[in-house]
Design a protein around this motif. Structure first.
Motif, PDB file in Angstrom:
ATOM      1  N   ASP A 130       0.801  -1.229   0.000  1.00 49.90           N
ATOM      2  CA  ASP A 130       0.000   0.000   0.000  1.00 49.90           C
ATOM      3  C   ASP A 130       0.835   1.282   0.000  1.00 49.90           C
ATOM      4  N   THR A 131       2.049   1.214   0.509  1.00 52.44           N
ATOM      5  CA  THR A 131       2.858   2.429   0.609  1.00 52.44           C
ATOM      6  C   THR A 131       4.106   2.416  -0.268  1.00 52.44           C
ATOM      7  N   HIS A 132       4.515   1.280  -0.778  1.00 49.66           N
ATOM      8  CA  HIS A 132       5.751   1.171  -1.552  1.00 49.66           C
ATOM      9  C   HIS A 132       5.470   0.743  -2.986  1.00 49.66           C
ATOM     10  N   PHE A 133       6.186   1.381  -3.923  1.00 48.12           N
ATOM     11  CA  PHE A 133       6.117   0.970  -5.323  1.00 48.12           C
ATOM     12  C   PHE A 133       7.449   1.272  -5.992  1.00 48.12           C
ATOM     13  N   ASP A 134       7.724   0.541  -7.060  1.00 42.07           N
ATOM     14  CA  ASP A 134       8.924   0.747  -7.855  1.00 42.07           C
ATOM     15  C   ASP A 134       8.505   1.173  -9.251  1.00 42.07           C
ATOM     16  N   VAL A 135       9.372   1.911  -9.914  1.00 41.58           N
ATOM     17  CA  VAL A 135       9.192   2.242 -11.317  1.00 41.58           C
ATOM     18  C   VAL A 135      10.476   1.808 -12.005  1.00 41.58           C
ATOM     19  N   ALA A 140      17.308   3.224 -18.481  1.00 41.52           N
ATOM     20  CA  ALA A 140      18.393   3.363 -17.506  1.00 41.52           C
ATOM     21  C   ALA A 140      18.883   1.977 -17.086  1.00 41.52           C
ATOM     22  N   ASP A 141      19.068   1.105 -18.074  1.00 42.35           N
ATOM     23  CA  ASP A 141      19.539  -0.267 -17.815  1.00 42.35           C
ATOM     24  C   ASP A 141      18.659  -0.991 -16.812  1.00 42.35           C
ATOM     25  N   ASN A 142      17.350  -0.846 -16.971  1.00 38.50           N
ATOM     26  CA  ASN A 142      16.350  -1.468 -16.105  1.00 38.50           C
ATOM     27  C   ASN A 142      16.524  -1.099 -14.634  1.00 38.50           C
ATOM     28  N   ARG A 143      16.937   0.119 -14.422  1.00 41.21           N
ATOM     29  CA  ARG A 143      17.064   0.624 -13.051  1.00 41.21           C
ATOM     30  C   ARG A 143      15.681   0.707 -12.414  1.00 41.21           C
ATOM     31  N   ALA A 144      15.594   0.282 -11.176  1.00 39.58           N
ATOM     32  CA  ALA A 144      14.351   0.388 -10.414  1.00 39.58           C
ATOM     33  C   ALA A 144      14.452   1.595  -9.491  1.00 39.58           C
ATOM     34  N   TYR A 145      13.507   2.502  -9.630  1.00 40.48           N
ATOM     35  CA  TYR A 145      13.396   3.651  -8.741  1.00 40.48           C
ATOM     36  C   TYR A 145      12.428   3.246  -7.640  1.00 40.48           C
ATOM     37  N   HIS A 146      12.857   3.331  -6.395  1.00 35.28           N
ATOM     38  CA  HIS A 146      12.056   2.867  -5.257  1.00 35.28           C
ATOM     39  C   HIS A 146      11.411   4.067  -4.567  1.00 35.28           C
ATOM     40  N   PHE A 147      10.076   4.031  -4.459  1.00 35.58           N
ATOM     41  CA  PHE A 147       9.344   5.127  -3.828  1.00 35.58           C
ATOM     42  C   PHE A 147       8.488   4.597  -2.691  1.00 35.58           C
ATOM     43  N   MET A 148       8.335   5.436  -1.669  1.00 35.49           N
ATOM     44  CA  MET A 148       7.456   5.132  -0.550  1.00 35.49           C
ATOM     45  C   MET A 148       6.558   6.342  -0.348  1.00 35.49           C
ATOM     46  N   PRO A 150       4.059   8.467   2.082  1.00 38.49           N
ATOM     47  CA  PRO A 150       3.747   8.581   3.507  1.00 38.49           C
ATOM     48  C   PRO A 150       2.331   8.066   3.749  1.00 38.49           C
ATOM     49  N   GLY A 151       2.096   7.428   4.863  1.00 43.68           N
ATOM     50  CA  GLY A 151       0.813   6.812   5.154  1.00 43.68           C
ATOM     51  C   GLY A 151      -0.284   7.775   5.545  1.00 43.68           C
ATOM     52  N   LYS A 152      -0.220   9.032   5.123  1.00 43.27           N
ATOM     53  CA  LYS A 152      -1.198  10.032   5.528  1.00 43.27           C
ATOM     54  C   LYS A 152      -2.572   9.759   4.918  1.00 43.27           C
ATOM     55  N   ASP A 153      -2.648   9.613   3.616  1.00 43.55           N
ATOM     56  CA  ASP A 153      -3.920   9.421   2.931  1.00 43.55           C
ATOM     57  C   ASP A 153      -3.696   8.494   1.745  1.00 43.55           C
ATOM     58  N   LEU A 154      -3.634   7.202   2.011  1.00 42.08           N
ATOM     59  CA  LEU A 154      -3.311   6.222   0.980  1.00 42.08           C
ATOM     60  C   LEU A 154      -4.339   6.180  -0.139  1.00 42.08           C
ATOM     61  N   ALA A 155      -5.594   6.529   0.161  1.00 36.33           N
ATOM     62  CA  ALA A 155      -6.631   6.499  -0.862  1.00 36.33           C
ATOM     63  C   ALA A 155      -6.433   7.598  -1.896  1.00 36.33           C
ATOM     64  N   ARG A 156      -5.728   8.669  -1.524  1.00 40.88           N
ATOM     65  CA  ARG A 156      -5.533   9.781  -2.452  1.00 40.88           C
ATOM     66  C   ARG A 156      -4.129   9.847  -3.027  1.00 40.88           C
ATOM     67  N   SER A 157      -3.140   9.312  -2.330  1.00 39.58           N
ATOM     68  CA  SER A 157      -1.770   9.446  -2.833  1.00 39.58           C
ATOM     69  C   SER A 157      -0.892   8.254  -2.490  1.00 39.58           C
ATOM     70  N   GLY A 158      -1.483   7.107  -2.256  1.00 39.91           N
ATOM     71  CA  GLY A 158      -0.712   5.916  -1.917  1.00 39.91           C
ATOM     72  C   GLY A 158      -0.092   5.259  -3.147  1.00 39.91           C
ATOM     73  N   ALA A 159       0.588   4.167  -2.915  1.00 41.66           N
ATOM     74  CA  ALA A 159       1.279   3.453  -3.985  1.00 41.66           C
ATOM     75  C   ALA A 159       0.311   2.958  -5.060  1.00 41.66           C
ATOM     76  N   LYS A 160      -0.873   2.487  -4.666  1.00 43.69           N
ATOM     77  CA  LYS A 160      -1.861   2.031  -5.656  1.00 43.69           C
ATOM     78  C   LYS A 160      -2.298   3.176  -6.557  1.00 43.69           C
ATOM     79  N   VAL A 161      -2.449   4.356  -5.987  1.00 43.46           N
ATOM     80  CA  VAL A 161      -2.865   5.521  -6.764  1.00 43.46           C
ATOM     81  C   VAL A 161      -1.776   5.899  -7.767  1.00 43.46           C
ATOM     82  N   TRP A 162      -0.525   5.891  -7.317  1.00 39.88           N
ATOM     83  CA  TRP A 162       0.574   6.197  -8.226  1.00 39.88           C
ATOM     84  C   TRP A 162       0.638   5.195  -9.367  1.00 39.88           C
ATOM     85  N   CYS A 163       0.550   3.913  -9.052  1.00 34.20           N
ATOM     86  CA  CYS A 163       0.599   2.887 -10.104  1.00 34.20           C
ATOM     87  C   CYS A 163      -0.568   3.049 -11.075  1.00 34.20           C
TER      88      CYS A 163
END
Length: 179
Positions: A130-135, A140-148, A150-163
């Motif tokens: 729910d809070t972590h996702f990679d892009v 960039a040689d299949n580089r994974a950018y790791h994002f987390m 903040p657990g403030k409002d996962l329904a509006r800006s969580g990892a699922k929303v970003w994906c």
């Protein structure tokens, strides 16, 4: 805190958001102070946009590299010149995903980097929880950018929303290029 700016209001609800059901409170209209704050946020990030670019979605995240995480404002943008449309044969829109240090030197935001992305070599978002996702960027040689997020409002800006936003951008790129 997120800022969802879409040129047409249909883009806001079209991502599905995975699950429906829990968004009753989000339907209320924002207060005048919230609208003013969103407007100032938009203006703050506009300095990092190229000509003709619009912010699709932006939110505070933490970007991890190695053992360390740093606070970053992640910004997804869309560029579609007026000559382009969504008709068949039109060039696909261009998207950009970049991150800014919101607490840069002397309180000013500082551009920190971009996730390399083209129509021919699109990124691959990967939901971890729910809070972590990679892009993953093939440019960039299949580089994974790791994002987390903040657990403030996962329904509006969580990892699922970003994906969901990134996947929606990928669908728009592919749909407009199909002959």
């Amino acid at each position: 805190r997120s800022l969802d700016i879409a040129p047409d209001m249909s883009a806001r609800g079209s991502g599905g958001g995975g699950g429906g059901g829990g968004g009753g409170a989000a339907a209320s209209s924002p207060s005048q102070s919230e609208r003013k704050s969103r407007s100032s946020d938009k203006t703050r990030w506009d300095t990092f946009l190229n000509t003709g670019e619009n912010i699709i979605f932006t939110a505070e995240t933490y970007k991890r590299k190695g053992l360390f995480s740093k606070k970053r404002q992640l910004i997804l943008t869309k560029f579609e010149p007026e000559g382009r449309g969504s008709s068949l044969g039109a060039e696909p829109p261009e998207f950009r995903l970049f991150y800014v240090d919101p607490d840069g030197p002397k309180g000013s935001a500082t551009y920190r980097g971009e996730v390399a992305w083209t129509h021919d070599q699109p990124v691959k978002p990967k939901l971890i929880n729910d809070t972590h996702f990679d892009v993953v960027s093939p440019l960039a040689d299949n580089r994974a950018y790791h994002f987390m997020t903040p657990g403030k409002d996962l329904a509006r800006s969580g990892a699922k929303v970003w994906c969901a936003h990134i996947n929606d951008a990928l669908r728009q790129q592919q749909r407009t290029s199909i002959c």
